[in-house]
Design a protein around this motif. Structure first.
Motif, mmCIF file in Angstrom:
data_model
loop_
_atom_site.group_PDB
_atom_site.id
_atom_site.type_symbol
_atom_site.label_atom_id
_atom_site.label_comp_id
_atom_site.label_asym_id
_atom_site.label_seq_id
_atom_site.Cartn_x
_atom_site.Cartn_y
_atom_site.Cartn_z
ATOM 1 N N GLY A 152 0.792 -1.220 0.000
ATOM 2 C CA GLY A 152 0.000 0.000 0.000
ATOM 3 C C GLY A 152 0.824 1.269 0.000
ATOM 4 O O GLY A 152 0.258 2.372 -0.051
ATOM 5 N N PRO A 181 -4.818 7.216 6.387
ATOM 6 C CA PRO A 181 -5.998 6.442 5.962
ATOM 7 C C PRO A 181 -6.997 7.231 5.126
ATOM 8 O O PRO A 181 -7.692 6.660 4.290
ATOM 9 N N GLU A 182 -7.069 8.536 5.337
ATOM 10 C CA GLU A 182 -8.049 9.349 4.607
ATOM 11 C C GLU A 182 -7.689 9.558 3.138
ATOM 12 O O GLU A 182 -8.521 9.999 2.343
ATOM 13 N N SER A 212 -6.076 7.799 -0.343
ATOM 14 C CA SER A 212 -5.710 6.525 -0.960
ATOM 15 C C SER A 212 -4.359 6.618 -1.654
ATOM 16 O O SER A 212 -3.980 7.678 -2.168
ATOM 17 N N GLN A 239 -3.697 5.422 -4.458
ATOM 18 C CA GLN A 239 -3.969 5.678 -5.877
ATOM 19 C C GLN A 239 -4.077 7.172 -6.158
ATOM 20 O O GLN A 239 -3.526 7.678 -7.138
ATOM 21 N N TRP A 240 -4.808 7.888 -5.284
ATOM 22 C CA TRP A 240 -4.947 9.338 -5.479
ATOM 23 C C TRP A 240 -3.579 10.012 -5.437
ATOM 24 O O TRP A 240 -3.248 10.829 -6.293
ATOM 25 N N ARG A 260 -13.396 13.873 -0.022
ATOM 26 C CA ARG A 260 -13.080 12.452 -0.213
ATOM 27 C C ARG A 260 -13.918 11.839 -1.335
ATOM 28 O O ARG A 260 -13.417 11.040 -2.130
ATOM 29 N N ARG A 311 -12.382 12.650 -4.552
ATOM 30 C CA ARG A 311 -11.129 11.916 -4.758
ATOM 31 C C ARG A 311 -11.409 10.483 -5.190
ATOM 32 O O ARG A 311 -10.768 9.952 -6.099
ATOM 33 N N GLU A 312 -12.367 9.849 -4.537
ATOM 34 C CA GLU A 312 -12.673 8.463 -4.866
ATOM 35 C C GLU A 312 -13.250 8.342 -6.275
ATOM 36 O O GLU A 312 -12.903 7.416 -7.026
ATOM 37 N N THR A 351 -10.435 8.872 -8.800
ATOM 38 C CA THR A 351 -9.597 7.672 -8.872
ATOM 39 C C THR A 351 -10.288 6.582 -9.684
ATOM 40 O O THR A 351 -9.642 5.875 -10.471
#
Length: 398
Positions: A69, A105-106, A108, A110-111, A152, A155-156, A159
């Motif tokens: 990760g 944790p907030e 990712s 990937q972002w 968030r 962002r998700e 992604t």
């Protein structure tokens, strides 16, 4: 729409940025594998031939021991390359030239990786490199990198848009790889027949020559000139190519379809082979050898596959001191390659052409999708483009 707020990169990381093992010592066959700069390419980590260090040395660098990760960023030499360490790399470590970034944790991985790959972030990196000896990115500058931080949900969604494009690009990559492997299988099968023949390269080609000393140009009307970075994994990648003054290139050094191109200088690049499968104009610089097979003697596509298959042997031909290795024309000309009989060559040619065309189509499509991703992501990350609009654009392409 106004741009999102930006925060320093270090505020998005669990423990700042750390670099890995400074002095790995002598390689240990059963030691702990580490990721080096050469192992990070095209957003992935190559695990086929890692350097392994002793457990005693690795234990002193537990801070950069991978758990899965993390975002890896190259800091020295080929700077700015990124990859996400998947769970399969848990327990590995990294070399001094690799930065390890563990997002909070907030945020990712990937972002974070998508932003680090963006032209904006890459420009920030380029402007702050110390190039006195070797290009090096200072950790202090990296920690201060301003990263956009939309809500968030945005962002998700962003992604997810990028992943859809990346997934299609990955599928295309597998199509190209399988097409080439099937071509090799058909070619190898044909060379196992009793009527297979062996020919020396110089007896079967109409041209065997190094490229030009380029006079570089910025005019789009000038001629594409390939360098050694353009030849990798058995194919030609035009992205690192440049332009040279057209009038300086004589006809014998203008590329023809089905020419074989071979990197001919330097450690690590010498011996790489690719086929020129374009009808477009181009040439190569003096670090590359052009092999043009004579169609009246052999089929150039079959001969090209023979040269691709001979790459390990060609790589071993280099002569000279460290860093100055050269592949001489006489060496390459004396190389003997195994080919199917002439009858088999004629029968095999259309099958190989069809497979290569399928692979080329997949790779061209991937290039277009990658360009689309590079266009959409900065706008999404800055808030200038709504996610729903980007999703519609992606749907139309994939």
């Amino acid at each position: 729409m106004s741009e999102w707020n930006r925060v320093a990169l270090e505020t998005l990381l669990q423990a700042g940025v750390s670099y890995g093992i400074v002095q790995p010592g002598t390689a240990q066959g059963d030691g702990i594998p580490i990721v080096r700069v050469k192992d990070v390419r095209n957003g992935e980590i190559t695990a086929s031939d890692p350097l392994r260090v002793s457990p005693e040395i690795e234990s002193k660098h537990s801070r950069t021991r991978l758990r899965g990760g993390e975002v890896l960023l190259t800091l020295v030499g080929s700077t700015g390359q990124t990859a996400i360490a998947s769970d399969r790399f848990a327990g590995w470590n990294v070399a001094r030239a690799i930065g390890v970034l563990r997002p909070i944790p907030e945020v990712s991985p990937q972002w974070l990786r998508y932003y680090l790959d963006s032209e904006e972030a890459q420009q920030y990196i380029r402007e702050r490199l110390n190039t006195t000896v070797q290009a090096t990115l200072n950790l202090k500058d990296l920690r201060a990198l301003p990263v956009p931080l939309p809500p968030r949900q945005v962002r998700e969604a962003t992604t997810a848009v990028a992943r859809a494009l990346d997934d299609k690009i990955a599928v295309n990559g597998r199509i190209a790889t399988r097409a080439r492997l099937l071509g090799f299988a058909l070619f190898s099968q044909a060379t196992l027949r009793d009527d297979a023949i062996e020919v020396a390269v110089d007896s079967a080609c109409s041209a065997l020559t190094r490229g030009i000393a380029p006079k570089y140009s910025e005019s789009p009307d000038d001629l594409t000139v390939l360098n050694q970075k353009c030849i990798r994994d058995g194919r030609v990648n035009l992205q690192p190519a440049r332009l040279t003054l057209r009038e300086r290139v004589k006809a014998p050094k203008l590329l023809c379809r089905d020419d074989v191109l071979i990197n001919s200088t330097g450690v690590g690049t010498l011996g790489r082979v690719a086929r020129w499968t374009s009808d477009g104009e181009g040439t190569v610089d003096s670090h590359i050898t052009i092999v043009r097979f004579d169609e009246s003697t052999v089929d150039p596509v079959c001969a090209g596959f023979a040269m691709l298959r001979a790459q390990p042997e060609i790589e071993a031909m280099g002569e000279g001191s460290t860093g100055q290795t050269e592949l001489r024309r006489t060496q390459l000309g004396g190389l003997e390659i195994t080919l199917p009989s002439k009858v088999q060559q004629r029968q095999l040619r259309p099958k190989l052409d069809a497979l290569e065309e399928r692979a080329e189509h997949a790779l061209v499509e991937s290039g277009a999708l990658a360009a689309l991703r590079e266009t959409l992501l900065p706008q999404l990350m800055s808030g200038r483009l709504r996610v729903r609009d980007a999703e519609k654009i992606v749907e139309d392409h994939v």
